[in-house]
Design a protein around this motif. Sequence first.
Motif, mmCIF file in Angstrom:
data_model
loop_
_atom_site.group_PDB
_atom_site.id
_atom_site.type_symbol
_atom_site.label_atom_id
_atom_site.label_comp_id
_atom_site.label_asym_id
_atom_site.label_seq_id
_atom_site.Cartn_x
_atom_site.Cartn_y
_atom_site.Cartn_z
ATOM 1 N N PHE A 82 52.186 62.118 29.700
ATOM 2 C CA PHE A 82 51.390 60.938 30.051
ATOM 3 C C PHE A 82 50.199 60.867 29.099
ATOM 4 O O PHE A 82 49.358 61.768 29.074
ATOM 5 N N LEU A 83 50.157 59.811 28.298
ATOM 6 C CA LEU A 83 49.077 59.603 27.336
ATOM 7 C C LEU A 83 48.263 58.383 27.760
ATOM 8 O O LEU A 83 48.817 57.415 28.281
ATOM 9 N N SER A 84 46.964 58.433 27.527
ATOM 10 C CA SER A 84 46.118 57.291 27.874
ATOM 11 C C SER A 84 45.111 57.053 26.767
ATOM 12 O O SER A 84 44.359 57.949 26.389
ATOM 13 N N ILE A 131 52.391 51.416 29.827
ATOM 14 C CA ILE A 131 51.651 50.954 31.005
ATOM 15 C C ILE A 131 50.383 50.268 30.502
ATOM 16 O O ILE A 131 49.607 50.866 29.742
ATOM 17 N N THR A 132 50.188 49.020 30.882
ATOM 18 C CA THR A 132 48.958 48.332 30.483
ATOM 19 C C THR A 132 48.214 47.840 31.707
ATOM 20 O O THR A 132 48.823 47.390 32.683
ATOM 21 N N THR A 133 46.907 47.978 31.682
ATOM 22 C CA THR A 133 46.055 47.475 32.756
ATOM 23 C C THR A 133 45.326 46.231 32.253
ATOM 24 O O THR A 133 44.854 46.206 31.115
ATOM 25 N N ILE A 134 45.254 45.227 33.112
ATOM 26 C CA ILE A 134 44.633 43.957 32.751
ATOM 27 C C ILE A 134 43.506 43.648 33.731
ATOM 28 O O ILE A 134 43.349 44.339 34.745
ATOM 29 N N PHE A 221 57.015 53.962 38.718
ATOM 30 C CA PHE A 221 57.336 53.765 37.304
ATOM 31 C C PHE A 221 57.502 55.096 36.569
ATOM 32 O O PHE A 221 58.410 55.240 35.746
ATOM 33 N N ILE A 222 56.601 56.050 36.843
ATOM 34 C CA ILE A 222 56.650 57.315 36.086
ATOM 35 C C ILE A 222 57.434 58.400 36.826
ATOM 36 O O ILE A 222 57.715 59.460 36.248
#
Length: 340
Positions: A82-84, A131-134, A221-222
Motif C-alpha cells: 500500500f503506497l500513498s 485509489i484517489t480521494t476527491i 477494494f484492497i
Amino acid sequence: MKKTIFFHIGYPKTGTTTLQKAYFPSLKNIFYLGNSNGANKKFLEWRSANRALFYADAPAIALWAKNYSESLFKKASHSSIFLSSEFVLVPVVLPWHVCDGKKRTLGKSPQFMARLLKQLFDENLFDIKIITTIRRQCDILPSMYAEDFYPIFSKIPQLNTFERFVDSFFKTIENQTKIALNYFNTVNAFADTFGKENIQVLPFELFKQKKEVFFERLAQFIGFDIHDIDEIIVTNPHERLSLTADGTRQARGARTLFDLFRFPLKPLLSLRKKFFPRMGSLGLMEKFKSLKQHQLPFQPHPGAIVLSQAQQEKIMTIYKESNQNLAQAYSLDLEAFDYY
C-alpha cells in the motif's frame, strides 16, 4: 507470483496527511509506505521515487524503476503493498513549484502522470490498483491556495492574492487548476492506463462524516478484514487548517517573528524539559512564543482566503456534469455531499 500495489494518489487537501499518519500505518497484513519519514524507513528509496513523481521527472522515474522496482518486490513482506502519495497529482494541479530557489515547471496532464506512474513499477512483478480521494471543488480551492500561497502563488503577480486567483479561475479557459479539478477526466485518464476495474474513488466528505463506510469501501477494494476497521479508526482527526481572527483561511508557511528565534529556542526548551521537568514555563520564552501571532510585515499577503456563497455555487455549476458522470461511472453518492 506477482504482488499487488494499491496506490493512493490523493488529490492534495483531501485528508492525505491525516490518512498517511493516523490510519494507513494501522492496516494489517500489508506493506505500507507513505510520505512521512516513519513510513519510509522500511524502504528509504521510496523518497527518491516520491521526488521524481512530484517533479514529473521521466528520466528519474526510469532510473528508479531500473534500480529499485525489483528491490521493492523483495523487500515487501506481504503480497500486498500500500503506497500513498499526493505527489502523483500535484503536477496536474499546480503550474509550477519552487525548490532550492529554482523554479520547476509542472502543469502535466493526468494522462502523462498515469503513464509515468505505470513506468515506475515492473509490470512483470506488480499489478497496480489506484485509489484517489476527491473533495468538493469549492472547498479544495481555498484550502489548496492557503497551502501553496508562499511557495507558488505569491510569486505570480496575476495570482498573488486570493481575489486574483479566483478571478483567473473563472476567466481563464485553460486555467491549470480548473482543468485538473475535473475529477471525471482525471480518473478516466488513470482508468485508461490501469483499467476501470482497478480504480477506486473515495470522497473526502465520506471520510469526515462516515468513517466506517469510508473504510468499509477501502477494505472491500484492497481485501483486508472488515472486522479490523474499528482498530484503525482514531478519534479527533482534523484537517491542518490555520484560521485568521475573522475565521477565514490563513496561508500556511507564513513567516513570523517567532521564526527568527525558533532554532535557538528549540534546544533551550528541550534542555529545560529534560533537566527541570517540574519547572514552570519560562516567561521570556513564552513572550517569544507569543510572537507567533504576528506575521512579518514585509512579506506578501494573499488577502482573505474565502469564497462567497455565489462563488461557491458558480464553481460547483462548472463541475456539475462531470461530477454527475463520475458518480454514475463509479457508483458514488456525490449528491449527498452537494457535489451537484
